[in-house]
Write a protein that holds these residues in place. Structure first.
Motif: not given
Length: 583
Positions: A28-40, A47-55
Motif C-alpha cells: 500500500r505504501a508503494y502504491r501510494r508513492a507510485a500514485e503521487n509520483i505519477g501525478a507530480h 530535477r534529480v539529475e540536476a542535483g535537486d533531490e529535495e524535490i
C-alpha cells in the motif's frame, strides 16, 4: 530520461510483487508513492539529475527509503531490490493481473503451484484445466481467465493517454525549438485524445528533413533509436514509441489530416470527396473532375489545398472538424449541415464535484484540497469521500456517523473561504443498484455521487438495469464512473448507454466522465449516446491529492469526444444554477 509515469510504474510493480509474496502493509505504501509520483507536475528525473533531490521531499508518501530507490533508478536505470524481487518471482505481473479477478496474490499462487510466468503459460494452464485443480480456484475462475486472455493481450500493447500525452507535449516542445522546423503537431490517436494509444505520432513541416531527423534521434530524452531515414524516424522514450514524419511545408495540412485519422473518418471523408469530383490524400486535395484515371498517381488533378488542415475541409465545402470528433460517428454530416457542436473548453469548467481527502483514501486534508481548488480559479468544489460499502477495501469508507462529522468539518472550512464548498459523499452502488445511506445523512449532504466498485462481472442486461435503477434514485445527484473500468486493467461493466442516458435525463441525474486517466469513464461514444437522450454530464477528477485536480484536462477532452458542449456539463454552470440542480 525516465518519465514520472515510468518511475511510478516501477513502484507499482514493486507493490504487485510484494503482494504476490504475501507481504502486508508495504504494498500500500508503494502504491501510494507510485500514485503521487505519477501525478507530480514536475519531471522528477530532470530535477534529480540536476542535483535537486529535495524535490522528493515534496511528494507525499515518498520517505527516505523510497527516495533512495527513486534516485537509484534515475541514476542507474534499475532498482537492485526490485531486480531481486523479479528474480524471486519471474512473473509478467502487469500482463497477468490484467485478467479480471487475477490480482498479485493470485498471480503469486499460480506461479508457486503451476509455474505460471506469462500470459501464454496462463492460457495453456487454463486450456488444460489445470487452474481449477489449485486450492481456492474452480471451473468458474478458470473460465473467466480463458475468456479474458485476449483482452489482456490487447490492452498490454497500448499506453494510457495520461502517460503518453505529457511525453507528446515534450516532443512538440523539443521539435518546435529546432531552427529547421516550420510547424509541428502530434497526429494519430493521441491528437484525437483516445483513452489509450499505440504510440506517439509527430509531424513536422520543414525544408530540411534530414537535419530534423538527425536532431530527433539525438534528443537527450531518447532511450533507444528504433529506425531512421530521410523522411521519418522512430525512437523509444521509456516504454513509449515515438514516430516522427517530416514533410514539406506545402503538404503539412494534408499530411496532418491524413495521419490524424481515424481510418474510418478518413475513408468516409474520401468517399465524400469522390462524390464531389475531388481526391484527398496525404499530399493534398485535388480536383479530379476532369481526370479520367483518378488512380494514375497520388498527385493527379489540380491541387486546391494541402498547406493547412482547414483548407482540406474547406476544399469540400466543410468547416474544420475538431480531431476529437473524427471517428465516423456522424461528424461529416453534421459539418455539411452546419450542426457541429460548439465543443466544451477547459476554461468552461467552474468546479469539481468528486474528490477525496485523508478522511477516506485521499492523501491530504480538506483544507489543502479546497485551497488547491480555489487556486485553480474554481467557483465551487465538492469533497466526496468514500462511504462504507462493497468494493471499498481496507476499511477506508466512512460510516454514517463519520460522514456527519465530516460534514461539520467541511462547513467549518467553507466558512473561512471564498470558494463555495459542497459537502458530498461517494456512495456505493451495490449489485442491485441501491445505495446504503441513512435519511439523516442524505439530508445533511449537498451532493451525492454514487459509483460502482463491485460486482463488475454482471452481464450487459443486468448491468444496465442496475445503473438505470441508480439513476432513478432521487437521492443520487451524480452517477460516478458508471462502468467501473480501469484502463489496461479491467474492462468493467458493459451496459446500454442509450438506456442509461434516457433514465438520467428523465430523473435529473448527471452521468460522470471520470477524468482520472486510468478510468475516463464515461468514454466518448457513451457520452455521445447519453447526450443524445438529453442526459446531463459531470466531469470530475476523482482527485486524491491537489496535483490530480489537473486530471480535468483528460476529462474535458473525453467529453469533447462525446460531442459535449458547455451547457451539457453541470460543472460549467453558474453556482446558483448548480445548487438548484443538486437540490
Amino acid at each position: 530520461m525516465a518519465t514520472n509515469a515510468e518511475i511510478a510504474g516501477r513502484f507499482e510493480e514493486f507493490a504487485d510483487l510484494l503482494e504476490a509474496n504475501d507481504v502486508e502493509y508495504k504494498p500500500r505504501a508503494y502504491r501510494r508513492a507510485a500514485e503521487n509520483i505519477g501525478a507530480h507536475p514536475v519531471p522528477i528525473a530532470d530535477r534529480v539529475e540536476a542535483g535537486d533531490e529535495e524535490i522528493l521531499e515534496e511528494i507525499d508518501g515518498v520517505g527516505d527509503a523510497i527516495s533512495s530507490k527513486v534516485i537509484e533508478y534515475v541514476e542507474t536505470g534499475e532498482i537492485e531490490e526490485l531486480e531481486e524481487l523479479r528474480a524471486e518471482l519471474p512473473i509478467d505481473i502487469a500482463d497477468i493481473t490484467r485478467i479480471e479477478g487475477v490480482g498479485p496474490k493470485t498471480a503469486g499462487k499460480l506461479y508457486r503451484e503451476l509455474g505460471i510466468e506469462t500470459l501464454d503459460d496462463l492460457e495453456e494452464a487454463a486450456e488444460n484445466n489445470e487452474i481449477q485443480e489449485v486450492k481456492g480456484f474452480g471451473p468458474k475462475t478458470e473460465q473467466n481467465i480463458r475468456e479474458n486472455i485476449d483482452f489482456a493481450r490487447e490492452v498490454g500493447q497500448r499506453q494510457l493517454l495520461g502517460e503518453a500525452r505529457p511525453l507528446a507535449d515534450d516532443v512538440l516542445a523539443f521539435l518546435d525549438g529546432l531552427k529547421a522546423v516550420e510547424r509541428c503537431e502530434v497526429a494519430g490517436s493521441i491528437r484525437r485524445w483516445r483513452e489509450t494509444i499505440g504510440d506517439v505520432d509527430a509531424l513536422v513541416a520543414t525544408e530540411d528533413g534530414e537535419a530534423v531527423v538527425e536532431a530527433f534521434v539525438d534528443w537527450d530524452s531518447v532511450d533507444s533509436e528504433i529506425e531512421s531515414g530521410p523522411e521519418k524516424a522512430s525512437i523509444r522514450v521509456g516504454e513509449i514509441r515515438v514516430d516522427l514524419r517530416v514533410v514539406v511545408p506545402e503538404e503539412f495540412g494534408s499530411a496532418l489530416q491524413y495521419f490524424t485519422g481515424s481510418k474510418d473518418h478518413n475513408v468516409a471523408l474520401r468517399n465524400y470527396a469522390i462524390d464531389r469530383g475531388m481526391k484527398l490524400n496525404e499530399y493534398g486535395a485535388f480536383d479530379v473532375s476532369d481526370v479520367e484515371d483518378h488512380e494514375a498517381g497520388q498527385r493527379v488533378g489540380e491541387r486546391v489545398a494541402g498547406e493547412t488542415e482547414d483548407g482540406m475541409y474547406e476544399a469540400l465545402g466543410l468547416p474544420w472538424i475538431p480531431p476529437e470528433l473524427r471517428e465516423d460517428r456522424g461528424e461529416i454530416a453534421a459539418a455539411e449541415n452546419g450542426e457541429l457542436p460548439d465543443l466544451l473548453e477547459r476554461d468552461d469548467i467552474r468546479g469539481d464535484l468528486h474528490t477525496h481527502t485523508e478522511w477516506s483514501d485521499g492523501n491530504t486534508t480538506i483544507e489543502a484540497m479546497v485551497d488547491a481548488a480555489a487556486e485553480m480559479g474554481y467557483d465551487y468544489y465538492a469533497v466526496a469521500d468514500h462511504a462504507e460499502g462493497p468494493g471499498i477495501v481496507g476499511g477506508m469508507g466512512l460510516s454514517d456517523t463519520e460522514i456527519l462529522e465530516q460534514v461539520e468539518a467541511i462547513r467549518e472550512v467553507a466558512a473561512a473561504r471564498d470558494i463555495a464548498v459542497f459537502a458530498g459523499i461517494e456512495a456505493n452502488v451495490d449489485a442491485d443498484g441501491e445505495i446504503d445511506l441513512s435519511e439523516e445523512v442524505i439530508d445533511a449532504l449537498d451532493v451525492i455521487v454514487a459509483s460502482t466498485h463491485s460486482a463488475l462481472g454482471q452481464d450487459a442486461e443486468t448491468a444496465t438495469e442496475r445503473l438505470v435503477r441508480a439513476a432513478e434514485n432521487p437521492a443520487i445527484d451524480v452517477l460516478g464512473h458508471p462502468s467501473g473500468r480501469l484502463l489496461n486493467e479491467r474492462s468493467g461493466l458493459d451496459f446500454d448507454a442509450t438506456a442509461l442516458g434516457a433514465a438520467a435525463a428523465e430523473h435529473g441525474t448527471a452521468l460522470e466522465v471520470n477524468a482520472n486517466p486510468r478510468r475516463l469513464d464515461l468514454w466518448g461514444s457513451a457520452v455521445q449516446a447519453a447526450l443524445e437522450e438529453g442526459a446531463p454530464i459531470a466531469i470530475n477528477t476523482d482527485a486524491h491529492q491537489p496535483s490530480t485536480l489537473e486530471y480535468m484536462r483528460w476529462g474535458v477532452h473525453t467529453a469533447r469526444r462525446g460531442w459535449a458542449e458547455p451547457a451539457d456539463v453541470i460543472n460549467t454552470w453558474e453556482l446558483e444554477e448548480l445548487r438548484e440542480f443538486l437540490h
